[in-house]
Design a protein around this motif. Sequence first.
Motif, short mmCIF file in Angstrom:
data_model
loop_
_atom_site.label_atom_id
_atom_site.label_comp_id
_atom_site.label_asym_id
_atom_site.label_seq_id
_atom_site.Cartn_x
_atom_site.Cartn_y
_atom_site.Cartn_z
N SER A 68 0.82 -1.21 0.00
CA SER A 68 0.00 0.00 0.00
C SER A 68 0.85 1.25 0.00
O SER A 68 0.38 2.33 -0.36
CB SER A 68 -0.93 0.01 1.21
OG SER A 68 -0.17 -0.06 2.42
N SER A 69 2.11 1.12 0.41
CA SER A 69 3.02 2.25 0.46
C SER A 69 4.29 1.92 -0.32
O SER A 69 4.88 0.85 -0.12
CB SER A 69 3.37 2.60 1.91
OG SER A 69 4.46 3.49 1.97
N PRO A 70 4.75 2.80 -1.19
CA PRO A 70 6.02 2.56 -1.91
C PRO A 70 7.21 2.46 -0.97
O PRO A 70 8.19 1.79 -1.29
CB PRO A 70 6.13 3.78 -2.83
CG PRO A 70 4.77 4.33 -2.95
CD PRO A 70 4.09 4.03 -1.65
N ASP A 71 7.14 3.11 0.19
CA ASP A 71 8.23 3.02 1.16
C ASP A 71 8.41 1.58 1.63
O ASP A 71 9.54 1.07 1.71
CB ASP A 71 7.97 3.93 2.36
CG ASP A 71 7.84 5.38 1.97
OD1 ASP A 71 6.85 5.73 1.30
OD2 ASP A 71 8.73 6.17 2.33
N GLU A 72 7.30 0.93 1.96
CA GLU A 72 7.38 -0.46 2.43
C GLU A 72 7.91 -1.37 1.33
O GLU A 72 8.72 -2.27 1.60
CB GLU A 72 5.99 -0.94 2.88
CG GLU A 72 5.58 -0.42 4.24
CD GLU A 72 4.43 -1.22 4.82
OE1 GLU A 72 3.68 -1.82 4.03
OE2 GLU A 72 4.29 -1.26 6.06
N GLU A 73 7.48 -1.15 0.11
CA GLU A 73 7.98 -1.97 -1.00
C GLU A 73 9.49 -1.81 -1.14
O GLU A 73 10.22 -2.79 -1.35
CB GLU A 73 7.29 -1.57 -2.30
CG GLU A 73 7.76 -2.36 -3.49
CD GLU A 73 7.21 -1.82 -4.79
OE1 GLU A 73 7.66 -2.29 -5.86
OE2 GLU A 73 6.35 -0.93 -4.76
N ALA A 74 9.98 -0.56 -1.02
CA ALA A 74 11.41 -0.31 -1.15
C ALA A 74 12.19 -1.01 -0.03
O ALA A 74 13.24 -1.63 -0.28
CB ALA A 74 11.68 1.19 -1.14
N LEU A 75 11.69 -0.93 1.19
CA LEU A 75 12.40 -1.54 2.32
C LEU A 75 12.42 -3.05 2.22
O LEU A 75 13.46 -3.70 2.47
CB LEU A 75 11.75 -1.10 3.63
CG LEU A 75 11.79 0.41 3.94
CD1 LEU A 75 11.07 0.70 5.24
CD2 LEU A 75 13.21 0.92 3.99
N VAL A 76 11.29 -3.65 1.84
CA VAL A 76 11.23 -5.12 1.73
C VAL A 76 12.10 -5.60 0.58
O VAL A 76 12.80 -6.63 0.69
CB VAL A 76 9.77 -5.57 1.56
CG1 VAL A 76 9.70 -7.06 1.24
CG2 VAL A 76 8.97 -5.27 2.81
#
Length: 731
Positions: free
Chosen positions: A98-106
Motif C-alpha cells: 500500500s506504500s512505496p516506502d514499504e515496497e522499497a524496504l522489503v
Amino acid sequence: MAFVKCSVDGVVYAADVTAKGDSADDSADDSDDSAAAAAKKDAFVHSLARSSPLQRAASENDPRVVDFLTHLAVCHTVVPAVATESNPGYAGRLYQASSPDEEALVTGAAALGRRLVRNANDEITLEVHAPDPDPDSNAAKSLNANSNAASTETFEILAVNEFSSARKRMSVVARDARDGSHALFLKGADAVVLERLSESHDAEILDATRAHLDAFARDGLRTLVLSKRALSKPEVDAWLSTYRDASTALTKREELLERCADAIERDCVLVGATAVEDKLQDGVPDAIATLRAAGMLVWMLTGDKARPGYARRFPYSTTAFARRALFLEDGLSLLSRRRISPLTPRWFQSRRASTPFDSASDVFQRHPDVASRGTNGTSLSSRRRCPSRTRVESDFSPYFDQGFLKRKAAEAEEDRACGGEFGLVIEGGALQYALLDSQRDAFLDLCRACNGVVCCRVSPVQKARVTALMKDKGGMITLGVGDGANDVGMIKAAHIGVGISGREGRAAVLASDFSIGQFRFLARLLLVHGRWSAKRNKEVVLYAFYKNFVYTTANVWFGFLSAYSAAPVYSTAAIATFNVLWTSLPTIAHAVFDQDVAADTVMNNPELYRETSRLRGRDFLVSAAFWSVGAAWHALWCYFACVASLGAAAASTRDGKPWDVHAIGIAAFTAVVLVVNGKVALRTNHWTKYNVAFVTLSVVLWFPFAVVISDAVRSIHWFPYDRVGAVNADP
C-alpha cells in the motif's frame, strides 16, 4: 522510491563509491551516452544493496545487521506475488504494498539476504540467503539464484497495529517459530519512535543515530526509525486479550485500539534507521516554475521533515521558491533534540541571500526551565508514557509570543513592498498554533506576503484546515493536488481537486475532480486546458444568452404591431427547432474546438494565464450586459427590416397577393438564423472542419425546411392574417 542508506548500531551504510566519486549506479562509461542511460535505467534502484560493508556484515551474520534486516522483512503489510513479464519485480517476486516506502524496504532486505516469500494466514515466511553480490544483474532481479542454498524462517503474526497519520508509526507482535520467542517490531517517524525507547538505551548510539537522521534529512531523504522489544509469553497473552476486546468493540473501536497499541509500544531497543529517496518525477521543477510564472501561488503541504520537504520540492535551481525562508519549527521536536526554546523561529539564508532577513530578536520568550518542560508544562519523560493529544491555545500561551505572527506579517509586508522575496517553512507543531482562532488572521497575512509556503510534518487534517483557511478567509481559488490517501482531505477542501494516479493508490484519484498521470502534466492541464475551458465557457454562456435573446426579442417587437395579443411571430415548427437544429451544432463546435492561441504558445508564455485568472463575476455581468444590448439591437433589425420590406402595401407575392404575417415571421426567423450563426462564426478563433461543416449545414438546411413548413402552413390556412395589422375576414 529507492532504499539508499541506513544506520545500524551507530554506523551508516550506503552504496560503494567509485574512483570518480559517484555511487556504482552512476559509474557508466560516459563515452556512450545511450548505453550509459540504458544501464542506469536497468540498475537496481535500491543502491544500499551495493554496500560492501553491509553485505559483509550480513554474510557474517552480524547480530545487529541480522536484526535490522529481519525487522525490515517482518514489520510491514506487503504481500508477495509471482512476477510477470511486464513487471518482473525482484528475484522472481513482485511485492505488492500500500506504500512505496514499504515496497522499497522489503525489496532492499530481499537483496541483502532476507527475502519475503509468503505473507498469508497471519504467517510470514522468509528465505535466508547470502546477499546478492550483483543486484543489478538480470539473474538476481528475475531469478532466485540462491534459492537452493537458502533456509527459511517463519514468523507468526499475532497482531498488527496499523499505521495512521495520527500515530505516525506501525508495529507487529510476532512469534518466532524457531524458538517460540515473542517480540514487538516497531517502525515510524523519529519523533514518535525515539520517545518510546527504553531510558536505559545506549546514549552514544542514540545520539549517533539522531545525527545520522539529521544528515539523511539534509540530503532530502525520507527517514524511518526501527525499534524492537522482546516480550514474554504471559505479557503477550495478557495484551492479546485486551487487543481482541478492543478489536471487537462496537463503540470507540479506534480509540481503544490506539490505547492498546500505546500500552505495548514502549521500552523498545533501537534497531536502526532507514533513508529512502523519494525521487521527483520528471519535469516537476519546470512545472512549478511555469505555474509560478503564470501568477499562481504554489504551496506544499507534506508529512515529511522540513529539510527534505524544502530541499526536494522547491529546489533553488528552479527559482520556484523564495530567496529567503523563515523556518517555524515544532517546539516539542526541537526541545528533545536541541534543548532550545519551544517554537523558536530561525531565519536561514539560502544560497542566493546576501544577508539574513532579521536578527536574533526573532527568538520567542525564553524560560530557564525549558530544557526539562514541554509546551504543556509536563516533563519529557512523562510525555513518553502519555498518548499524543490535540494542542489547545493554553498549551502554547506560557511560551509563545502572542504577537509574533502579527509582527512578522507586518515586517514581511514591508519587505515585500521594497522588492524582497522570501518564503515560509512551518512545521506541524507551530502550524497547530498558527491555526488557532486568535492567530489565523495573522498567519494568513504572513502567508499572503510570502512567495511560497511549505508546511512540513502536517497531518491530513491540518492539510485540509490550511486549504479551507485560504479558501474561506483568504478569498483565493484553491486547487489541491495529491497522490495518496493522506491528501484526500486537502483535495476535498479545495475548490478543485486533482489526483495523481501512481503507486500511492487511487484514493486521491477517486476523491478528485480531475486525474493526471504525473505532476508535470498539471502545467498543461491548467495553462492550456484550464485557460481554454475558462474562455470557452464564458464565450458559450454569453453566446447562448445572445442567440436566445435575438430569437425571442423579435416577439417583443412584434407585440408593438399586434397590440400585445400574445400571438407568436414564428411558426410552431420554427420555434421547436431553433435550439435543436439551427444553432446547436455550431455552438458545440465552438465550445469544443475553439482556441484563441495555440497550446505551445501558452506553455511558452505562461503569463497568458493571468488573463483568465483575473476574471471576476462582475466582469461576466458587464459582458453579459453588452451582449444583451447587442442581441436586442440585432433582433430589432432582423424583424423590422423584414416588416419594412415585406409588410409594405406595394409588396406582394408572385400571384399579386400581399405577404401575410407568417411570411414575415419566416423571413425574420431566417434573418435570425443567419445573424446568430454569423455571430458564432465571427467569434471563432480556431477553425476546424467541424466548425465549417456545422455552421454551413445549419444555415443551408434551414431554407428547404422553411419551404416545407411554409407550404404546410398555407395549405391548412393556419394563419388568419393576410398582412400586418389586418385580419382576413374570409378564412
